[in-house]
Design a protein around this motif. Structure first.
Motif, PDB file in Angstrom:
ATOM      1  N   ARG A  79       0.854  -1.194   0.000  1.00 22.69           N
ATOM      2  CA  ARG A  79       0.000   0.000   0.000  1.00 22.69           C
ATOM      3  C   ARG A  79       0.886   1.239   0.000  1.00 22.69           C
ATOM      4  NH1 ARG A  79      -0.846  -2.789   4.651  1.00 22.69           N
ATOM      5  NH2 ARG A  79      -2.912  -3.382   4.002  1.00 22.69           N
ATOM      6  N   PRO A  80       0.330   2.401  -0.350  1.00 23.97           N
ATOM      7  CA  PRO A  80       1.127   3.632  -0.370  1.00 23.97           C
ATOM      8  C   PRO A  80       1.626   4.004   1.025  1.00 23.97           C
ATOM      9  CG  PRO A  80      -0.952   3.945  -1.542  1.00 23.97           C
ATOM     10  CD  PRO A  80      -1.043   2.629  -0.830  1.00 23.97           C
ATOM     11  N   ALA A  81       2.825   4.557   1.066  1.00 25.80           N
ATOM     12  CA  ALA A  81       3.422   5.029   2.317  1.00 25.80           C
ATOM     13  C   ALA A  81       3.316   6.539   2.376  1.00 25.80           C
ATOM     14  CB  ALA A  81       4.880   4.595   2.387  1.00 25.80           C
ATOM     15  N   ALA A  82       2.856   7.043   3.506  1.00 28.03           N
ATOM     16  CA  ALA A  82       2.656   8.481   3.645  1.00 28.03           C
ATOM     17  C   ALA A  82       3.410   9.059   4.846  1.00 28.03           C
ATOM     18  CB  ALA A  82       1.166   8.781   3.784  1.00 28.03           C
ATOM     19  N   GLY A  83       4.364   8.309   5.379  1.00 23.23           N
ATOM     20  CA  GLY A  83       5.132   8.774   6.539  1.00 23.23           C
ATOM     21  C   GLY A  83       6.515   8.157   6.541  1.00 23.23           C
ATOM     22  N   ASP A  84       7.164   8.218   7.693  1.00 22.47           N
ATOM     23  CA  ASP A  84       8.480   7.600   7.841  1.00 22.47           C
ATOM     24  C   ASP A  84       8.396   6.126   7.462  1.00 22.47           C
ATOM     25  OD1 ASP A  84       9.071  10.047   8.995  1.00 22.47           O
ATOM     26  OD2 ASP A  84       9.349   9.261  11.016  1.00 22.47           O
ATOM     27  N   LEU A  85       9.482   5.600   6.891  1.00 21.17           N
ATOM     28  CA  LEU A  85       9.568   4.182   6.566  1.00 21.17           C
ATOM     29  C   LEU A  85      10.483   3.512   7.590  1.00 21.17           C
ATOM     30  CD1 LEU A  85      10.166   4.298   2.711  1.00 21.17           C
ATOM     31  CD2 LEU A  85       8.020   3.906   3.894  1.00 21.17           C
ATOM     32  N   THR A  86       9.975   2.500   8.272  1.00 20.83           N
ATOM     33  CA  THR A  86      10.779   1.757   9.242  1.00 20.83           C
ATOM     34  C   THR A  86      10.819   0.299   8.823  1.00 20.83           C
ATOM     35  OG1 THR A  86      10.225   3.277  11.028  1.00 20.83           O
ATOM     36  CG2 THR A  86      11.034   1.092  11.663  1.00 20.83           C
ATOM     37  N   ALA A  87      12.041  -0.196   8.627  1.00 18.71           N
ATOM     38  CA  ALA A  87      12.242  -1.568   8.166  1.00 18.71           C
ATOM     39  C   ALA A  87      12.778  -2.433   9.291  1.00 18.71           C
ATOM     40  CB  ALA A  87      13.218  -1.590   7.003  1.00 18.71           C
ATOM     41  N   THR A  88      12.257  -3.646   9.372  1.00 17.49           N
ATOM     42  CA  THR A  88      12.758  -4.641  10.312  1.00 17.49           C
ATOM     43  C   THR A  88      13.210  -5.845   9.497  1.00 17.49           C
ATOM     44  OG1 THR A  88      11.203  -3.896  12.011  1.00 17.49           O
ATOM     45  CG2 THR A  88      12.190  -6.089  12.300  1.00 17.49           C
ATOM     46  N   ALA A  89      14.511  -6.149   9.601  1.00 16.70           N
ATOM     47  CA  ALA A  89      15.098  -7.263   8.864  1.00 16.70           C
ATOM     48  C   ALA A  89      15.417  -8.407   9.811  1.00 16.70           C
ATOM     49  CB  ALA A  89      16.382  -6.811   8.168  1.00 16.70           C
ATOM     50  N   GLU A  90      15.215  -9.619   9.329  1.00 20.25           N
ATOM     51  CA  GLU A  90      15.559 -10.813  10.090  1.00 20.25           C
ATOM     52  C   GLU A  90      16.284 -11.795   9.185  1.00 20.25           C
ATOM     53  OE1 GLU A  90      11.964 -12.260  11.901  1.00 20.25           O
ATOM     54  OE2 GLU A  90      11.942 -10.593  13.332  1.00 20.25           O
ATOM     55  N   VAL A  91      17.268 -12.488   9.758  1.00 18.13           N
ATOM     56  CA  VAL A  91      18.028 -13.481   9.007  1.00 18.13           C
ATOM     57  C   VAL A  91      17.184 -14.735   8.847  1.00 18.13           C
ATOM     58  CG1 VAL A  91      20.069 -14.979   9.049  1.00 18.13           C
ATOM     59  CG2 VAL A  91      20.252 -12.589   9.801  1.00 18.13           C
ATOM     60  N   VAL A  92      17.080 -15.208   7.626  1.00 16.69           N
ATOM     61  CA  VAL A  92      16.433 -16.488   7.353  1.00 16.69           C
ATOM     62  C   VAL A  92      17.484 -17.588   7.449  1.00 16.69           C
ATOM     63  CG1 VAL A  92      15.236 -17.880   5.610  1.00 16.69           C
ATOM     64  CG2 VAL A  92      14.663 -15.454   5.880  1.00 16.69           C
ATOM     65  N   ARG A  93      18.619 -17.365   6.763  1.00 16.47           N
ATOM     66  CA  ARG A  93      19.714 -18.337   6.797  1.00 16.47           C
ATOM     67  C   ARG A  93      20.983 -17.666   6.314  1.00 16.47           C
ATOM     68  NH1 ARG A  93      22.237 -22.402   3.466  1.00 16.47           N
ATOM     69  NH2 ARG A  93      22.940 -24.104   4.802  1.00 16.47           N
ATOM     70  N   ALA A  94      22.078 -17.989   6.960  1.00 19.80           N
ATOM     71  CA  ALA A  94      23.395 -17.561   6.512  1.00 19.80           C
ATOM     72  C   ALA A  94      24.212 -18.824   6.283  1.00 19.80           C
ATOM     73  CB  ALA A  94      24.053 -16.664   7.548  1.00 19.80           C
ATOM     74  N   GLY A  95      24.346 -19.222   5.025  1.00 26.54           N
ATOM     75  CA  GLY A  95      25.087 -20.428   4.681  1.00 26.54           C
ATOM     76  C   GLY A  95      26.556 -20.124   4.444  1.00 26.54           C
ATOM     77  N   GLY A  96      27.221 -21.043   3.772  1.00 27.99           N
ATOM     78  CA  GLY A  96      28.641 -20.891   3.519  1.00 27.99           C
ATOM     79  C   GLY A  96      28.983 -19.720   2.615  1.00 27.99           C
ATOM     80  N   SER A  97      28.162 -19.469   1.588  1.00 32.08           N
ATOM     81  CA  SER A  97      28.465 -18.371   0.667  1.00 32.08           C
ATOM     82  C   SER A  97      27.265 -17.482   0.352  1.00 32.08           C
ATOM     83  CB  SER A  97      29.033 -18.930  -0.646  1.00 32.08           C
ATOM     84  OG  SER A  97      28.088 -19.776  -1.268  1.00 32.08           O
ATOM     85  N   VAL A  98      26.082 -17.876   0.785  1.00 32.07           N
ATOM     86  CA  VAL A  98      24.878 -17.085   0.510  1.00 32.07           C
ATOM     87  C   VAL A  98      24.072 -16.916   1.792  1.00 32.07           C
ATOM     88  CG1 VAL A  98      22.692 -17.003  -0.771  1.00 32.07           C
ATOM     89  CG2 VAL A  98      24.745 -17.864  -1.888  1.00 32.07           C
ATOM     90  N   GLY A  99      23.585 -15.698   2.001  1.00 32.27           N
ATOM     91  CA  GLY A  99      22.697 -15.413   3.126  1.00 32.27           C
ATOM     92  C   GLY A  99      21.374 -14.901   2.600  1.00 32.27           C
ATOM     93  N   VAL A 100      20.307 -15.174   3.333  1.00 35.18           N
ATOM     94  CA  VAL A 100      18.968 -14.730   2.951  1.00 35.18           C
ATOM     95  C   VAL A 100      18.328 -14.041   4.141  1.00 35.18           C
ATOM     96  CG1 VAL A 100      16.666 -15.475   2.188  1.00 35.18           C
ATOM     97  CG2 VAL A 100      18.708 -16.611   1.282  1.00 35.18           C
ATOM     98  N   SER A 101      17.671 -12.929   3.878  1.00 36.12           N
ATOM     99  CA  SER A 101      16.958 -12.206   4.934  1.00 36.12           C
ATOM    100  C   SER A 101      15.585 -11.776   4.423  1.00 36.12           C
ATOM    101  CB  SER A 101      17.762 -10.985   5.389  1.00 36.12           C
ATOM    102  OG  SER A 101      17.983 -10.114   4.298  1.00 36.12           O
ATOM    103  N   THR A 102      14.679 -11.564   5.371  1.00 31.47           N
ATOM    104  CA  THR A 102      13.361 -11.023   5.052  1.00 31.47           C
ATOM    105  C   THR A 102      13.221  -9.675   5.746  1.00 31.47           C
ATOM    106  OG1 THR A 102      12.307 -12.127   6.920  1.00 31.47           O
ATOM    107  CG2 THR A 102      12.262 -13.275   4.802  1.00 31.47           C
ATOM    108  N   VAL A 103      12.450  -8.798   5.124  1.00 31.22           N
ATOM    109  CA  VAL A 103      12.307  -7.439   5.644  1.00 31.22           C
ATOM    110  C   VAL A 103      10.859  -6.989   5.504  1.00 31.22           C
ATOM    111  CG1 VAL A 103      13.141  -5.056   5.509  1.00 31.22           C
ATOM    112  CG2 VAL A 103      14.666  -6.936   4.840  1.00 31.22           C
TER     113      VAL A 103
END
Length: 152
Positions: free
Chosen positions: A102-126
């Motif tokens: 949806r449209p944002a009409a104010g400050d943007l606040t992001a919360t990121a969490e690690v899904v997995r950090a492997g040997g050479s690739v990491g994945v996060s969701t935000v």
């Protein structure tokens, strides 16, 4: 094979990161990017509402690239504790997926969490929250990033 474990994050990590970004990262500095919290497997950061970041709509809405930038940056930084040297090692975005809700009409606040950090690739969701035009806080975008982890 054992999964890489994160480095311990010092209590002043958020302040140190903010100082670094303010001094060394012109684009994030220009966006007034602020580190709110940095802890193992989780990061929270904000880009405040500014007219210069909006679409030419009435009422103004934050341009989607700002949310995408926020998702990419916090999605990568949250993986840094999994690098051998979190300060000097590097990472690069492999893939970034952003869904605008949806449209944002104010400050943007992001919360990121690690899904997995492997040997050479990491994945996060935000998740990115903002205010809607009626002033209610809501989720405005969600994203997932995959990052190449360059460990020393």
């Amino acid at each position: 094979m054992t999964e890489p474990q994160p480095s311990e994050i010092p209590d002043d990590a958020a302040e140190l990161l903010q100082t670094y970004l303010d001094a060394e990262h012109g684009f994030l500095s220009w966006l007034n990017f602020t580190v709110d919290r940095l802890e193992t497997d989780r990061m929270v950061a904000t880009i405040p509402f500014d007219e210069k970041l909006t679409n030419p709509t009435e009422p103004p809405t934050v341009q989607g690239g700002i949310a995408s930038t926020l998702i990419d940056v916090v999605g990568g930084i949250v993986l840094r504790p999994y690098l051998t040297d979190p300060i000097n090692d590097d990472l690069a975005t492999i893939n970034l997926n952003v869904n605008y809700l949806r449209p944002a009409a104010g400050d943007l606040t992001a919360t990121a969490e690690v899904v997995r950090a492997g040997g050479s690739v990491g994945v996060s969701t935000v998740g990115v929250e903002s205010q809607s035009h009626d002033g209610e806080a809501c989720l405005v975008a969600v994203g997932q990033g995959a990052y190449r982890l360059f460990r020393s």
